[in-house]
Design a protein around this motif. Structure first.
Motif, PDB file in Angstrom:
ATOM      1  N   LEU A  87       0.830  -1.210   0.000  1.00  0.00           N
ATOM      2  CA  LEU A  87       0.000   0.000   0.000  1.00  0.00           C
ATOM      3  C   LEU A  87       0.857   1.249   0.000  1.00  0.00           C
ATOM      4  CD1 LEU A  87      -2.787   1.310   0.207  1.00  0.00           C
ATOM      5  CD2 LEU A  87      -2.645   1.049   2.708  1.00  0.00           C
ATOM      6  N   ALA A  88       1.961   1.223   0.755  1.00  0.00           N
ATOM      7  CA  ALA A  88       2.858   2.388   0.776  1.00  0.00           C
ATOM      8  C   ALA A  88       3.454   2.638  -0.605  1.00  0.00           C
ATOM      9  CB  ALA A  88       3.952   2.159   1.811  1.00  0.00           C
ATOM     10  N   ALA A  89       3.750   1.561  -1.347  1.00  0.00           N
ATOM     11  CA  ALA A  89       4.297   1.707  -2.696  1.00  0.00           C
ATOM     12  C   ALA A  89       3.282   2.343  -3.630  1.00  0.00           C
ATOM     13  CB  ALA A  89       4.738   0.350  -3.220  1.00  0.00           C
ATOM     14  N   VAL A  90       2.015   1.893  -3.533  1.00  0.00           N
ATOM     15  CA  VAL A  90       0.963   2.472  -4.367  1.00  0.00           C
ATOM     16  C   VAL A  90       0.762   3.937  -4.027  1.00  0.00           C
ATOM     17  CG1 VAL A  90      -1.477   2.372  -4.969  1.00  0.00           C
ATOM     18  CG2 VAL A  90      -0.179   0.266  -4.729  1.00  0.00           C
ATOM     19  N   GLU A  91       0.737   4.256  -2.703  1.00  0.00           N
ATOM     20  CA  GLU A  91       0.575   5.652  -2.299  1.00  0.00           C
ATOM     21  C   GLU A  91       1.711   6.515  -2.844  1.00  0.00           C
ATOM     22  OE1 GLU A  91       0.296   5.400   1.933  1.00  0.00           O
ATOM     23  OE2 GLU A  91      -1.906   5.278   1.932  1.00  0.00           O
ATOM     24  N   GLY A  92       2.954   5.997  -2.797  1.00  0.00           N
ATOM     25  CA  GLY A  92       4.095   6.755  -3.330  1.00  0.00           C
ATOM     26  C   GLY A  92       3.982   6.979  -4.824  1.00  0.00           C
ATOM     27  N   ASN A  93       3.611   5.949  -5.563  1.00  0.00           N
ATOM     28  CA  ASN A  93       3.444   6.085  -7.008  1.00  0.00           C
ATOM     29  C   ASN A  93       2.306   7.033  -7.337  1.00  0.00           C
ATOM     30  OD1 ASN A  93       5.573   4.368  -7.635  1.00  0.00           O
ATOM     31  ND2 ASN A  93       4.251   2.520  -7.617  1.00  0.00           N
ATOM     32  N   ALA A  94       1.192   6.981  -6.515  1.00  0.00           N
ATOM     33  CA  ALA A  94       0.071   7.892  -6.768  1.00  0.00           C
ATOM     34  C   ALA A  94       0.496   9.339  -6.557  1.00  0.00           C
ATOM     35  CB  ALA A  94      -1.100   7.528  -5.861  1.00  0.00           C
ATOM     36  N   LEU A  95       1.267   9.599  -5.505  1.00  0.00           N
ATOM     37  CA  LEU A  95       1.742  10.965  -5.254  1.00  0.00           C
ATOM     38  C   LEU A  95       2.707  11.412  -6.355  1.00  0.00           C
ATOM     39  CD1 LEU A  95       2.311  10.836  -1.375  1.00  0.00           C
ATOM     40  CD2 LEU A  95       0.482  12.022  -2.606  1.00  0.00           C
ATOM     41  N   LEU A  96       3.549  10.472  -6.818  1.00  0.00           N
ATOM     42  CA  LEU A  96       4.491  10.813  -7.881  1.00  0.00           C
ATOM     43  C   LEU A  96       3.750  11.110  -9.176  1.00  0.00           C
ATOM     44  CD1 LEU A  96       7.426  11.111  -8.756  1.00  0.00           C
ATOM     45  CD2 LEU A  96       7.488   8.644  -9.208  1.00  0.00           C
ATOM     46  N   LEU A  97       2.704  10.317  -9.455  1.00  0.00           N
ATOM     47  CA  LEU A  97       1.910  10.561 -10.652  1.00  0.00           C
ATOM     48  C   LEU A  97       1.214  11.908 -10.560  1.00  0.00           C
ATOM     49  CD1 LEU A  97       0.781   9.364 -13.335  1.00  0.00           C
ATOM     50  CD2 LEU A  97      -1.112   8.449 -11.988  1.00  0.00           C
ATOM     51  N   GLU A  98       0.687  12.243  -9.409  1.00  0.00           N
ATOM     52  CA  GLU A  98       0.001  13.529  -9.225  1.00  0.00           C
ATOM     53  C   GLU A  98       0.988  14.683  -9.343  1.00  0.00           C
ATOM     54  OE1 GLU A  98      -2.632  15.951  -5.852  1.00  0.00           O
ATOM     55  OE2 GLU A  98      -2.002  13.875  -5.485  1.00  0.00           O
ATOM     56  N   ARG A  99       2.161  14.529  -8.762  1.00  0.00           N
ATOM     57  CA  ARG A  99       3.137  15.625  -8.818  1.00  0.00           C
ATOM     58  C   ARG A  99       3.600  15.882 -10.248  1.00  0.00           C
ATOM     59  NH1 ARG A  99       6.466  13.700  -5.580  1.00  0.00           N
ATOM     60  NH2 ARG A  99       8.135  13.007  -6.996  1.00  0.00           N
ATOM     61  N   ARG A 100       3.875  14.800 -11.004  1.00  0.00           N
ATOM     62  CA  ARG A 100       4.302  14.982 -12.386  1.00  0.00           C
ATOM     63  C   ARG A 100       3.190  15.606 -13.241  1.00  0.00           C
ATOM     64  NH1 ARG A 100       7.672   9.402 -13.861  1.00  0.00           N
ATOM     65  NH2 ARG A 100       9.432   9.789 -12.427  1.00  0.00           N
TER      66      ARG A 100
END
Length: 490
Positions: free
Chosen positions: A105-118
């Motif tokens: 779940l932490a990995a998905v949350e990190g990727n989601a934040l990275l996708l949003e930031r980009r």
């Protein structure tokens, strides 16, 4: 404890057991329902994991639309999908149980934040005047979506589904074990409670009943001493006490029958002997009287003849007592006064047989009338007074008193201050032929008790050695309008 109470308690214990088992079954069912609901809720939430890729895909699409100028609302919609993505990931935190699930779940949350930031960076990049929009950033964003993000999201979905299935299986296993343990436990608990209740009922009901049955069998075989054991309390205690009283009364009745048969035999013999002695005794007395009438007897001869007369008179009284005891006459009751009976009988008594005796009368002047046979009651009073005189020494006092008791019965009480009766002899004073005096016949009080009872009265004797004797005669008062003539002795 009463039998009905024992049965109610036993029924109550079984009811409590059934209620406890019912509560346990309801509790297990409730827990099962809650666990099934938890599994269903988890599966419902897991179905929302598919929305992660949808939200991410929509975010990339809105970025492309915003850069191409196709949708003026694309920026706002991008922010909305990003917020929904964060909210969904927040709800998924409650579904992560193990370390592996939390890391995924932490990995998905990190990727989601990275996708949003980009995406925000592409949206916030300023456009140069006269230049065409560049979609290179969008291609990189889509590559990130198809690669790391989608892989992490599917890994999370797989782990969550597997964890939910494992937890459901574990809960099902626990429920099965609980049910497996509950069935033998309920059986053993019911068996143990039934055994305890059976022992309790057997101890409180079965054993006393068997004791009563065994006592009844022994009494039936003639063993009247076979009294049952008395339980501490309850209906069976009352039954055992009644049974013991019955055995005691049966024993007393049997003794009374034996005594009656013996007395009948003695009475018949005494009557025959008395009639055979009385005629010669009358001849002896007559000859002695004739000899006294002849002139010139010596002093010693006179004393001898007077002694013969005295002894023949005493023997004649004994014979009359035997005849009275053997063939008592039926009473002819009349309404009369015990006070008048006492006042007329006392003066006719011999003057203390040469003793210094004082007789006090303390009679209630308002004494109610009673019904009695005057001749028989006069003999009763003479016998009692004769015994009182015999019990006194050279001097003494006899007191006659009358009155009314609280129960309405009229009493006449004769009390002396003589030698009294020993405690061990007191129960036998009315027994025929029982006497403690060598010159006594043992029939006086036996005749008294018989006459008193035949006249509807009751006699009680109280005495202590060296402190005198008190005899009380009790009679019911005569009712108004009683048949029979008014009688005043004398």
């Amino acid at each position: 404890m009463k039998i009905a109470t024992r049965i109610r308690l036993a029924s109550g214990l079984f009811f409590v057991l059934a209620a406890a088992l019912s509560v346990e079954a309801a509790w297990i069912a409730l827990r099962s329902q809650k666990r099934v609901e938890q599994v269903g809720e988890e599966l419902t939430q897991l179905s929302q994991l598919s929305d992660l890729e949808l939200f991410a895909l929509r975010e990339v699409g809105e970025v492309a639309d915003a850069l191409g100028g196709k949708d003026p609302k694309a920026r706002a919609q991008f922010v909305s999908f990003a917020d929904q993505m964060r909210a969904l990931l927040g709800r998924c935190r409650s579904l992560a149980h193990g370390k592996e699930e939390k890391e995924a779940l932490a990995a998905v949350e990190g990727n989601a934040l990275l996708l949003e930031r980009r995406g925000r960076e592409l949206l916030d990049r300023p456009a140069l005047p006269g230049s065409n929009p560049s979609f290179a950033g969008v291609d990189a964003l889509e590559a990130f979506l198809d690669g790391p993000f989608r892989q992490s999201a599917r890994t999370l979905e797989r782990l969550f589904h597997q964890g939910a299935i494992d937890r459901a299986r574990e809960k099902a296993r626990l429920l099965k074990e609980t049910a497996t343990l509950l069935v033998p436990f309920c059986f053993l608990a019911g068996l143990g409670l039934a055994t305890l209740v059976s022992l309790w009922l057997a101890q409180g009901i079965g054993r006393p009943l068997l004791n009563l049955v065994e006592s009844a069998r022994r009494i039936g075989r003639g063993d009247l001493e076979a009294v049952p054991e008395i339980p501490p309390s309850g209906d069976l205690r009352d039954l055992a006490l009644a049974f013991r009283q019955m055995a005691s009364e049966l024993k007393a009745s049997q003794e009374k029958i034996v005594q009656t048969e013996r007395m009948a035999s003695i009475g018949a013999t005494a009557a025959a002997v008395a009639h055979g002695i009385r005629n010669p005794l009358a001849s002896i007395r007559a000859l002695a009287q004739v000899a006294l009438l002849k002139p010139g007897p010596s002093a010693s001869t006179t004393d001898t003849l007077e002694e013969i007369l005295h002894e023949t008179d005493r023997l004649d009284r004994r014979i009359r007592q035997l005849l009275t005891f053997a063939k008592p006459l039926s009473p002819r009751p009349m309404v009369g006064s015990l006070n008048a009976l006492a006042e007329t009988t006392v003066p006719s008594l011999a003057k203390g047989e040469g003793k210094d005796v004082v007789i006090d009368l303390s009679l209630n002047p308002e004494l109610p009338l009673v019904r009695f046979d005057p001749a028989q009651m006069e003999q009763v009073l003479l016998e009692i007074l004769a015994n009182a005189l015999a019990a006194l020494g050279e001097r003494g006092r006899i007191r006659l008193s009358s009155g009314v008791r609280r129960d309405g019965r009229v009493y006449l009480e004769i009390e002396d201050d003589g030698e009294g009766i020993a405690e061990e002899h007191l129960p036998r004073v009315t027994e025929p032929f029982f006497t403690t005096r060598p010159e006594g016949s043992g029939l006086g009080l036996a005749i008294v008790e018989r006459y008193v009872s035949r006249n509807g009265g009751e006699m009680t004797v109280k005495s202590r050695r060296g402190q005198g004797t008190r005899i009380t005669l009790l009679f019911p008062s005569a009712t108004e309008g009683s048949n029979g003539a008014q009688h005043s002795p004398g």
